[in-house]
Design a protein around this motif. Sequence first.
Motif, PDB file in Angstrom:
ATOM      1  N   THR A   1       0.848  -1.197   0.000  1.00 56.03           N
ATOM      2  CA  THR A   1       0.000   0.000   0.000  1.00 56.03           C
ATOM      3  C   THR A   1       0.884   1.249   0.000  1.00 56.03           C
ATOM      4  O   THR A   1       2.100   1.171   0.209  1.00 56.03           O
ATOM      5  CB  THR A   1      -0.895   0.042   1.245  1.00 56.03           C
ATOM      6  OG1 THR A   1      -0.066   0.174   2.406  1.00 56.03           O
ATOM      7  CG2 THR A   1      -1.794  -1.184   1.341  1.00 56.03           C
ATOM      8  N   VAL A   2       0.249   2.378  -0.179  1.00 54.32           N
ATOM      9  CA  VAL A   2       0.952   3.658  -0.105  1.00 54.32           C
ATOM     10  C   VAL A   2       1.661   3.768   1.249  1.00 54.32           C
ATOM     11  O   VAL A   2       2.850   4.080   1.318  1.00 54.32           O
ATOM     12  CB  VAL A   2      -0.035   4.828  -0.319  1.00 54.32           C
ATOM     13  CG1 VAL A   2       0.581   6.160   0.066  1.00 54.32           C
ATOM     14  CG2 VAL A   2      -0.536   4.845  -1.764  1.00 54.32           C
ATOM     15  N   PHE A   3       0.944   3.496   2.324  1.00 57.38           N
ATOM     16  CA  PHE A   3       1.516   3.578   3.672  1.00 57.38           C
ATOM     17  C   PHE A   3       2.734   2.662   3.798  1.00 57.38           C
ATOM     18  O   PHE A   3       3.784   3.072   4.295  1.00 57.38           O
ATOM     19  CB  PHE A   3       0.465   3.206   4.726  1.00 57.38           C
ATOM     20  CG  PHE A   3       0.930   3.420   6.132  1.00 57.38           C
ATOM     21  CD1 PHE A   3       0.652   4.597   6.806  1.00 57.38           C
ATOM     22  CD2 PHE A   3       1.667   2.443   6.796  1.00 57.38           C
ATOM     23  CE1 PHE A   3       1.100   4.800   8.106  1.00 57.38           C
ATOM     24  CE2 PHE A   3       2.114   2.637   8.091  1.00 57.38           C
ATOM     25  CZ  PHE A   3       1.835   3.811   8.755  1.00 57.38           C
ATOM     26  N   GLU A   4       2.624   1.435   3.335  1.00 58.29           N
ATOM     27  CA  GLU A   4       3.723   0.472   3.435  1.00 58.29           C
ATOM     28  C   GLU A   4       4.933   0.897   2.612  1.00 58.29           C
ATOM     29  O   GLU A   4       6.075   0.724   3.045  1.00 58.29           O
ATOM     30  CB  GLU A   4       3.249  -0.918   3.005  1.00 58.29           C
ATOM     31  CG  GLU A   4       2.241  -1.530   3.965  1.00 58.29           C
ATOM     32  CD  GLU A   4       1.533  -2.746   3.403  1.00 58.29           C
ATOM     33  OE1 GLU A   4       1.129  -3.600   4.210  1.00 58.29           O
ATOM     34  OE2 GLU A   4       1.368  -2.837   2.166  1.00 58.29           O
ATOM     35  N   ASN A   5       4.703   1.472   1.442  1.00 62.56           N
ATOM     36  CA  ASN A   5       5.806   1.973   0.628  1.00 62.56           C
ATOM     37  C   ASN A   5       6.547   3.100   1.332  1.00 62.56           C
ATOM     38  O   ASN A   5       7.776   3.132   1.349  1.00 62.56           O
ATOM     39  CB  ASN A   5       5.285   2.460  -0.728  1.00 62.56           C
ATOM     40  CG  ASN A   5       5.339   1.406  -1.791  1.00 62.56           C
ATOM     41  OD1 ASN A   5       6.387   1.138  -2.362  1.00 62.56           O
ATOM     42  ND2 ASN A   5       4.196   0.778  -2.055  1.00 62.56           N
TER      43      ASN A   5
ATOM     44  N   LEU B 218       8.722   1.966   4.349  1.00 63.38           N
ATOM     45  CA  LEU B 218       9.836   1.056   4.070  1.00 63.38           C
ATOM     46  C   LEU B 218      11.200   1.532   4.591  1.00 63.38           C
ATOM     47  O   LEU B 218      11.923   0.753   5.226  1.00 63.38           O
ATOM     48  CB  LEU B 218       9.895   0.742   2.577  1.00 63.38           C
ATOM     49  CG  LEU B 218      10.886  -0.326   2.164  1.00 63.38           C
ATOM     50  CD1 LEU B 218      10.579  -1.658   2.837  1.00 63.38           C
ATOM     51  CD2 LEU B 218      10.899  -0.481   0.653  1.00 63.38           C
ATOM     52  N   PRO B 219      11.621   2.779   4.372  1.00 60.58           N
ATOM     53  CA  PRO B 219      12.932   3.196   4.901  1.00 60.58           C
ATOM     54  C   PRO B 219      13.024   3.069   6.424  1.00 60.58           C
ATOM     55  O   PRO B 219      14.072   2.718   6.956  1.00 60.58           O
ATOM     56  CB  PRO B 219      13.060   4.659   4.463  1.00 60.58           C
ATOM     57  CG  PRO B 219      12.158   4.783   3.294  1.00 60.58           C
ATOM     58  CD  PRO B 219      11.017   3.844   3.558  1.00 60.58           C
ATOM     59  N   LEU B 220      11.923   3.354   7.116  1.00 61.37           N
ATOM     60  CA  LEU B 220      11.939   3.243   8.575  1.00 61.37           C
ATOM     61  C   LEU B 220      12.005   1.778   9.003  1.00 61.37           C
ATOM     62  O   LEU B 220      12.693   1.441   9.965  1.00 61.37           O
ATOM     63  CB  LEU B 220      10.701   3.924   9.169  1.00 61.37           C
ATOM     64  CG  LEU B 220      10.579   5.424   8.895  1.00 61.37           C
ATOM     65  CD1 LEU B 220       9.292   5.973   9.481  1.00 61.37           C
ATOM     66  CD2 LEU B 220      11.782   6.175   9.428  1.00 61.37           C
TER      67      LEU B 220
ATOM     68  N   LYS C 179       3.416   7.521  13.097  1.00 61.80           N
ATOM     69  CA  LYS C 179       3.085   8.946  13.113  1.00 61.80           C
ATOM     70  C   LYS C 179       3.892   9.700  12.061  1.00 61.80           C
ATOM     71  O   LYS C 179       3.356  10.560  11.366  1.00 61.80           O
ATOM     72  CB  LYS C 179       3.343   9.542  14.500  1.00 61.80           C
ATOM     73  CG  LYS C 179       2.980  11.026  14.550  1.00 61.80           C
ATOM     74  CD  LYS C 179       3.171  11.621  15.900  1.00 61.80           C
ATOM     75  CE  LYS C 179       2.863  13.090  15.995  1.00 61.80           C
ATOM     76  NZ  LYS C 179       2.637  13.863  14.820  1.00 61.80           N
ATOM     77  N   LYS C 180       5.173   9.373  11.922  1.00 58.93           N
ATOM     78  CA  LYS C 180       6.015  10.041  10.923  1.00 58.93           C
ATOM     79  C   LYS C 180       5.478   9.767   9.520  1.00 58.93           C
ATOM     80  O   LYS C 180       5.397  10.677   8.687  1.00 58.93           O
ATOM     81  CB  LYS C 180       7.466   9.568  11.053  1.00 58.93           C
ATOM     82  CG  LYS C 180       8.403  10.177  10.053  1.00 58.93           C
ATOM     83  CD  LYS C 180       8.540  11.665  10.233  1.00 58.93           C
ATOM     84  CE  LYS C 180       9.543  12.218   9.246  1.00 58.93           C
ATOM     85  NZ  LYS C 180       9.567  13.663   9.196  1.00 58.93           N
ATOM     86  N   VAL C 181       5.097   8.526   9.242  1.00 65.77           N
ATOM     87  CA  VAL C 181       4.534   8.176   7.934  1.00 65.77           C
ATOM     88  C   VAL C 181       3.244   8.955   7.707  1.00 65.77           C
ATOM     89  O   VAL C 181       3.042   9.525   6.632  1.00 65.77           O
ATOM     90  CB  VAL C 181       4.304   6.658   7.816  1.00 65.77           C
ATOM     91  CG1 VAL C 181       3.611   6.317   6.493  1.00 65.77           C
ATOM     92  CG2 VAL C 181       5.623   5.901   7.940  1.00 65.77           C
TER      93      VAL C 181
ATOM     94  N   LEU D  92      11.191  11.473   2.071  1.00 64.93           N
ATOM     95  CA  LEU D  92      11.132  12.441   3.169  1.00 64.93           C
ATOM     96  C   LEU D  92      11.005  11.804   4.549  1.00 64.93           C
ATOM     97  O   LEU D  92      11.378  12.418   5.552  1.00 64.93           O
ATOM     98  CB  LEU D  92       9.945  13.388   2.977  1.00 64.93           C
ATOM     99  CG  LEU D  92      10.051  14.410   1.866  1.00 64.93           C
ATOM    100  CD1 LEU D  92       8.782  15.234   1.800  1.00 64.93           C
ATOM    101  CD2 LEU D  92      11.261  15.294   2.056  1.00 64.93           C
ATOM    102  N   VAL D  93      10.494  10.587   4.606  1.00 67.14           N
ATOM    103  CA  VAL D  93      10.178   9.971   5.900  1.00 67.14           C
ATOM    104  C   VAL D  93      11.413   9.796   6.787  1.00 67.14           C
ATOM    105  O   VAL D  93      11.307   9.760   8.009  1.00 67.14           O
ATOM    106  CB  VAL D  93       9.404   8.638   5.708  1.00 67.14           C
ATOM    107  CG1 VAL D  93      10.338   7.503   5.320  1.00 67.14           C
ATOM    108  CG2 VAL D  93       8.592   8.298   6.935  1.00 67.14           C
ATOM    109  N   SER D  94      12.590   9.747   6.199  1.00 65.27           N
ATOM    110  CA  SER D  94      13.815   9.581   6.993  1.00 65.27           C
ATOM    111  C   SER D  94      14.504  10.913   7.301  1.00 65.27           C
ATOM    112  O   SER D  94      15.650  10.934   7.738  1.00 65.27           O
ATOM    113  CB  SER D  94      14.777   8.631   6.279  1.00 65.27           C
ATOM    114  OG  SER D  94      15.102   9.126   5.007  1.00 65.27           O
ATOM    115  N   ASN D  95      13.830  12.026   7.081  1.00 65.55           N
ATOM    116  CA  ASN D  95      14.356  13.368   7.362  1.00 65.55           C
ATOM    117  C   ASN D  95      15.720  13.625   6.711  1.00 65.55           C
ATOM    118  O   ASN D  95      16.686  13.973   7.382  1.00 65.55           O
ATOM    119  CB  ASN D  95      14.478  13.613   8.872  1.00 65.55           C
ATOM    120  CG  ASN D  95      13.154  13.625   9.553  1.00 65.55           C
ATOM    121  OD1 ASN D  95      12.175  14.131   9.027  1.00 65.55           O
ATOM    122  ND2 ASN D  95      13.099  13.037  10.732  1.00 65.55           N
ATOM    123  N   PRO D  96      15.803  13.500   5.388  1.00 65.87           N
ATOM    124  CA  PRO D  96      17.114  13.680   4.753  1.00 65.87           C
ATOM    125  C   PRO D  96      17.569  15.137   4.781  1.00 65.87           C
ATOM    126  O   PRO D  96      16.755  16.047   4.704  1.00 65.87           O
ATOM    127  CB  PRO D  96      16.858  13.230   3.313  1.00 65.87           C
ATOM    128  CG  PRO D  96      15.415  13.553   3.086  1.00 65.87           C
ATOM    129  CD  PRO D  96      14.746  13.272   4.407  1.00 65.87           C
TER     130      PRO D  96
END
Length: 177
Positions: A54-58, A61-63, A72-74, A108-112
């Motif tokens: 799903t979109v959420f699972e994609n 993935l980095p986390l 929450k970050k996702v 973006l989810v990993s705060n690059p």
Amino acid sequence: GEVLGLIGQSGSGKSTILKIIQGILKADRGEIVIPENTEIAYIFQEFNLLYNKTVFENVALPLILKKKNSSKKVEDVLKFVGLHNKKESYLAALSGGERQRVAIARALVSNPQLLLCDEVTASLDKSVKDEILDLFEEINQKYETTILIVTHELEVVKRLCDRVAIIEKGRITDEFN
């Protein structure tokens, strides 16, 4: 904290520079210096998403790969890119622009601190391209993320970039603001 454009013809070395920055390839000369522990994320032209997720699972993935669990970050990143209402959707149900937003959210989810973008608007129509460029402007301003965008589209660098470097046959031949 700037947006740097790297523009050149196909085969000029744009994607090779991104691979060198990522450490996938080794430069045969010259030097690229990136401070240690700099979080780098990459957005591909073809999205490189998992269609059985799903979109959420994609986006998560980095986390997951870093053994960090932060729903929450996702959720926050999906809201930021305008896809929170699509989080349970599979990619086959999304438009090309929505898929690009998923790829951006995943990055973006990993705060690059550094976001590498390889021809991210090449396959998008004009209105979707403008939306994605607006999103990159917002990412740069809100998160103060440095963005290196590789493209062959002059309109993209004119619209988005603080500085532009022109590459020909593997060499930077010019730079302008």
